[in-house]
Structure formats: structure tokens, C-alpha cells
Design an enzyme around this catalytic site. Sequence first.
Site, PDB file in Angstrom:
ATOM      1  N   HIS A 103      45.796  32.736  41.264  1.00 34.02           N
ATOM      2  CA  HIS A 103      44.632  32.337  42.063  1.00 34.02           C
ATOM      3  C   HIS A 103      43.507  31.894  41.142  1.00 34.02           C
ATOM      4  O   HIS A 103      43.556  32.079  39.926  1.00 34.02           O
ATOM      5  CB  HIS A 103      44.153  33.500  42.938  1.00 34.02           C
ATOM      6  CG  HIS A 103      43.559  34.627  42.143  1.00 34.02           C
ATOM      7  ND1 HIS A 103      44.314  35.486  41.379  1.00 34.02           N
ATOM      8  CD2 HIS A 103      42.265  35.009  41.972  1.00 34.02           C
ATOM      9  CE1 HIS A 103      43.511  36.354  40.774  1.00 34.02           C
ATOM     10  NE2 HIS A 103      42.263  36.089  41.116  1.00 34.02           N
ATOM     11  N   ASP A 105      39.187  32.360  41.201  1.00 30.64           N
ATOM     12  CA  ASP A 105      38.226  33.195  41.917  1.00 30.64           C
ATOM     13  C   ASP A 105      37.363  32.377  42.875  1.00 30.64           C
ATOM     14  O   ASP A 105      36.832  31.328  42.501  1.00 30.64           O
ATOM     15  CB  ASP A 105      37.337  33.952  40.921  1.00 30.64           C
ATOM     16  CG  ASP A 105      38.151  34.959  40.101  1.00 30.64           C
ATOM     17  OD1 ASP A 105      39.166  35.462  40.628  1.00 30.64           O
ATOM     18  OD2 ASP A 105      37.774  35.230  38.950  1.00 30.64           O
ATOM     19  N   ARG A 277      33.893  42.792  36.269  1.00 29.90           N
ATOM     20  CA  ARG A 277      33.808  41.323  36.300  1.00 29.90           C
ATOM     21  C   ARG A 277      32.497  40.836  36.889  1.00 29.90           C
ATOM     22  O   ARG A 277      32.047  41.342  37.925  1.00 29.90           O
ATOM     23  CB  ARG A 277      34.961  40.805  37.168  1.00 29.90           C
ATOM     24  CG  ARG A 277      35.203  39.316  37.041  1.00 29.90           C
ATOM     25  CD  ARG A 277      36.266  38.853  38.008  1.00 29.90           C
ATOM     26  NE  ARG A 277      35.692  38.527  39.287  1.00 29.90           N
ATOM     27  CZ  ARG A 277      36.396  38.358  40.406  1.00 29.90           C
ATOM     28  NH1 ARG A 277      37.703  38.508  40.416  1.00 29.90           N
ATOM     29  NH2 ARG A 277      35.794  38.046  41.525  1.00 29.90           N
TER      30      ARG A 277
END
Length: 286
Positions: A103, A105, A277
Site C-alpha cells: 500500500h 499511506d 510514524r
Amino acid sequence: MLSVRRSRAPLGAEIAGIDLSGEVDARTFRDIVELFHQHEVVCFPDQKLTPEQHVAFSTRFGEIWMHHRTDCCRPGYPEIFVVSNIVENGRPIGSRDAGVFWHSDFCYVKEPARASLLYAREVPQKDGGPLGDTLFASMTTAYEALPDATKRRLEGLKAVNSYSRGYYRDRKSGPRRELTEEQKSITPDVEHPVARTHPYTGKKCLFVNEGYTTRIVGMSETESEALLAELFAHVARPEFVYRHRWRVGDLVMWDNCSTQHRAVMDYALPQRRHMERTTLHGTAPF
Ligand code: SIN
């Protein structure tokens, strides 16, 4: 002075010789931005960052996204999304299985994330080596490698990206918390070009991923599924992939336009993994 070591893959470089807990002068920062665009994924090893310093360095690149999964943010730091298998006082401290499929983000919002900066606080170990690697694939290299006929076929095509589809994807990692109505309402499905142009480098990047892309707009289900299956297989080809083996103190920054990534779930408690993150706002794909 920055010291740069490229990986053997078409993306990924380590940038040593800098302490990100302090002030980064304007010239060094410009060099970092250039290296980032060139290598698509960069790792700053041996960092000792407080959450404030992680946020401060991230903010140099632009505005930080406040994650809608507030249940996974570090308490007191809505800018920091925690990826971890650790449970404290009966409560997971973050998202346990974030990103176990390819993926990019926030590809499921109108203006997907420009970049993410993941900081390793605890890395699971086995026999003296790390577990829980992250794989990154270069979408510029993947696009370049497509046959010309496929490139022409993709011109002007758009695909639907869906957060709930990715969230509820069938996984082996156990039951998931339900999304709240508010979380669902702020992530309606969106359409993006199948191949987008990088807003800084101007390079073409494939922008469909197995995690969140559900269909190609204007195609029959069969045709769309066949094309997506072909593209998903293509983007994950080993020659486009850099595998990051984490060390505590690594701050890895990746470009969400020119790369996709996938976390490897090959560890379990008592092997602890704790990553934090920040994610930067991006612009609408074109
Ligand atoms: C993510 O997808 O942001 C997490 C990647 C990882 O935990 O390795």
C-alpha cells in the site's frame, strides 16, 4: 557532513552523519530533500529522538497529518501514529498489523500523503537478527518497466481507492476493532489516476495497490480485476523492491507517491515491535 550509501535496489539509501535531534541547517535540509527525491526511501540511522524532535523534523517538510485512528496515536501526540504489537494495561498501544499488504499511506483520501517518517523504538529479534522488516517497492521503476502498450493502455485511467476495503481485508491476525461512523465518514472512496505524475520530480509512478485499490473506473468487473491483478503482480516484482532490516534508532522516510510498502509480520510477543510514524500531507494526484 552527510554520508550516503545506496542500497543495491533501485530505491533506498542510508544517510549517516547527521543528528536529527538538533537543528538541521537550511543547506543540509535542501540536500536531504534532494536525496529523498532521488532515492525514494532514505534511512537516518542511530537517531535518538523524543516525540517532539520526531515531529519537529517531520514538520520541516510540511504539515503533518493527524491520523483519524486516534486510538492508535501516541497519547498526547495526535501527530504520531503508533505501529506496535505491545499491549499495555490490556490495551494495544497502537495498530498491531498496519500495512501487512502492499500500500501507499493515505492513498484512499483526495490528497494522499506525500511522505511518512517511521521511527524504530523497539525491534523484534531472533537469533541476533531483526524481525519485522519493511519492504518498499519503487513505483517509478515499476512504471518504467511496463511494456509501452500497457503504458498507453493506462493513460487517462482512474482507479477507486477505498479505506474500509483495506481496513476490513480478511487477515489472519485476529479480530479487528470496528471503524466508528465518524472514521468511515471522513474516508469516503476516492478516484486517482492509475499512473500519476510525481509532483516534485515529474516522473510517472504507478499508483494502484493491493491494499486499497478496488477497481478501475469505467471497466467491467472482470476486465478491471484482470488488469489490477496484472499490475499488483508487476509492482511487487523483486527487482523493484528494497527490504529494510530495522535497527533501534532508524528513522526511515519514504515517498508515498513513488513507492509502496508492506510490513512483514514474522514475529509475535514476547518479541516486541514499537514503531512511531508521522505522515505528511500531500497533493491531489494528476
Ligand atoms: C506502515 O505501513 O506505515 C507500517 C510499516 C511497518 O510497520 O513496517
